[in-house]
Design an enzyme around this catalytic site. Structure first.
Site: not given
Length: 466
Positions: A194, A223, A234, A321, A466
């Protein structure tokens, strides 16, 4: 099962990039793999016998027009299976379905795992459960099976229904493209991504004491880059081995390894609705099945699986991230493993520690603060006058002591700055005042891996839908 050659997953396919976009924002898109991450992508592998895989484009998320987002991992023979799942109360539909299948089948007769990215199928009610069941059932139909034999996983945005018709239409395509090649494994690992910036895939060979001349293989893909914290985040992972392991032994082996790997990492402290780590063992390489926890083979397999899971889970942290740092926190001289792990976890979750590391600031007071407010540790675990904290450079140079036996050191700020310029850093917390066991605390050690917080983390998660 059909095993036609799968098109090569070239680096060029991963290297294209949408202008101004750094990550994939919950579905695969054109993106560049950062130069510093390319070294983590294997160019070859040693994959277990009898397993075939594929990655297929569905377009689960409308913005994904060409990249694989449906992964299928299958064994040509029935497997023992085990899994650990998220502790989040809002457990996603695929978590509930897969848990029920393993329980009903008692960890036996599992053939496949099917995974979609781009939509989590979480908090989607009865319809979401029906969708998860139908995904697994479609794979079983392709295998000519009547009993539920496929585990299901999903990852992506929470609260949205799957485009289930599109997925079911592509399952036979995924099945027809099953292959055992390295490119197939890499494409499959890419299909579950993702916000990941690179596919996470590892494999290795090993031997067991009872059959020193027999070679076994272990492969795994995972992942995750955000919403990562133990008791699963996640974070999805599938491990496959051709070693023969009975279901009860496999479950305990997986639990031990996950506690010391996937449950010992943190990116942002959030625990997802979908976390699942599953392992399939088909025994295709032969040998005596591992069944007893007292056997030499069990002990060897525990070490092998734990080490492998640690290496695989660390790739998630390295792809955190917005992360610029990969940090190991090692807590020594804890009276028990769990108390040490809780302290390490608290340090890893601290936003103040994580932002200080991003800013290359040797603010050890934030580390000490996190140690001091850790909840749930055994009485007497943290004694200020016995506690030491240091930075351990990755280049092998002497440690930089920050606190020794509760007394602050005169910190060489220039050297601290040099250490913090590096991508990798180890923080050592000694609860016993120096030498292992010196204070009679038992000498247990717990290790945790985490990353820093940067401006990009806020940008990525502010733009996620988005």
């Amino acid at each position: 099962m059909a095993s036609p050659a799968q098109p090569a997953a070239t680096m060029a396919a991963f290297a294209r990039m949408v202008k101004g976009q750094v990550r994939s924002y919950s579905a695969p898109v054109d993106m560049a793999i950062p130069a510093s991450k390319r070294k983590f992508i294997p160019s070859s592998g040693s994959y277990p016998k009898g397993f075939v895989v594929s990655g297929t484009h569905v377009g689960v998320k409308a913005s994904n027009t060409k990249f694989p987002d449906l992964a299928l991992i299958s064994s040509e023979t029935p497997c023992s299976a085990a899994a650990v799942f998220t502790t989040n109360k809002f457990q996603a539909a695929p978590v509930q379905v897969s848990r029920d299948i393993i329980k009903t089948r008692q960890g036996q007769g599992i053939r496949s795992v099917v995974i979609n990215s781009g939509c989590a199928n979480a908090v989607t009610g009865k319809g979401g459960l029906e969708d998860a069941v139908s995904m697994g059932k479609k794979v079983d139909e392709c295998d000519g099976l009547n009993e539920p034999s496929t585990l299901v996983m999903s990852t992506g945005v929470i609260g949205q229904r799957l485009p289930i018709s599109k997925i079911l239409k592509k399952v036979p395509v995924a099945h027809a493209n099953l292959s055992s090649t390295h490119d197939a494994w890499l494409t499959t690992a890419r299909a579950i991504c993702t916000t990941d910036t690179f596919p996470k895939l590892l494999s290795r060979t090993f031997t067991l004491p009872s059959s020193p001349g027999r070679t076994y293989s272990l492969a795994g893909m995972t992942k995750g880059a955000g919403m990562i914290h133990p008791n699963m985040a996640t974070l999805l992972g599938v491990l496959c081995t051709d070693a023969p392991i009975e279901p009860s032994a496999l479950q305990s082996l997986l639990k031990h390894s996950v506690n010391r790997s996937f449950n010992s990492i943190s990116v942002d402290g959030d625990t997802s609705t979908n976390d699942t780590i599953a392992i399939l063992a088909n025994g295709a390489a032969g040998g005596a099945p591992i069944s007893s926890s007292s056997s030499d083979d069990y002990a060897a397999m525990q070490d092998i699986l734990t080490s492998f899971a640690q290496s695989l889970s660390q790739l998630v942290v390295r792809d955190g991230e917005g992360a610029t740092k990969f940090v190991t926190v090692r807590v020594q001289n804890s009276p028990d493993y769990e108390s040490g792990r809780l302290i390490a976890s608290t340090i890893a979750r601290s936003p103040l520690v994580k932002t200080a590391l991003y800013g290359k600031d040797a603010n050890w007071g934030r580390i000490l603060c996190a140690i001091g407010y850790t909840q749930g540790v055994a009485p007497g675990t943290v004694v200020p006058e016995h506690t030491s904290v240091s930075f351990k450079p990755v280049d092998g140079s002497p440690v930089l002591n920050l606190l020794v036996n509760g007394e602050p050191e005169q910190v060489d700020e220039e050297r601290a700055s040099v250490i913090l310029q590096e991508e990798d850093l180890e923080i050592v917390v000694d609860l016993g005042g120096g030498e292992k066991g010196e204070q009679g605390l038992g000498g247990e050690e717990a290790v945790y891996w985490f990353c820093d917080f940067s401006h990009e983390y806020v940008t990525i998660n502010g733009d996620y839908r988005t």
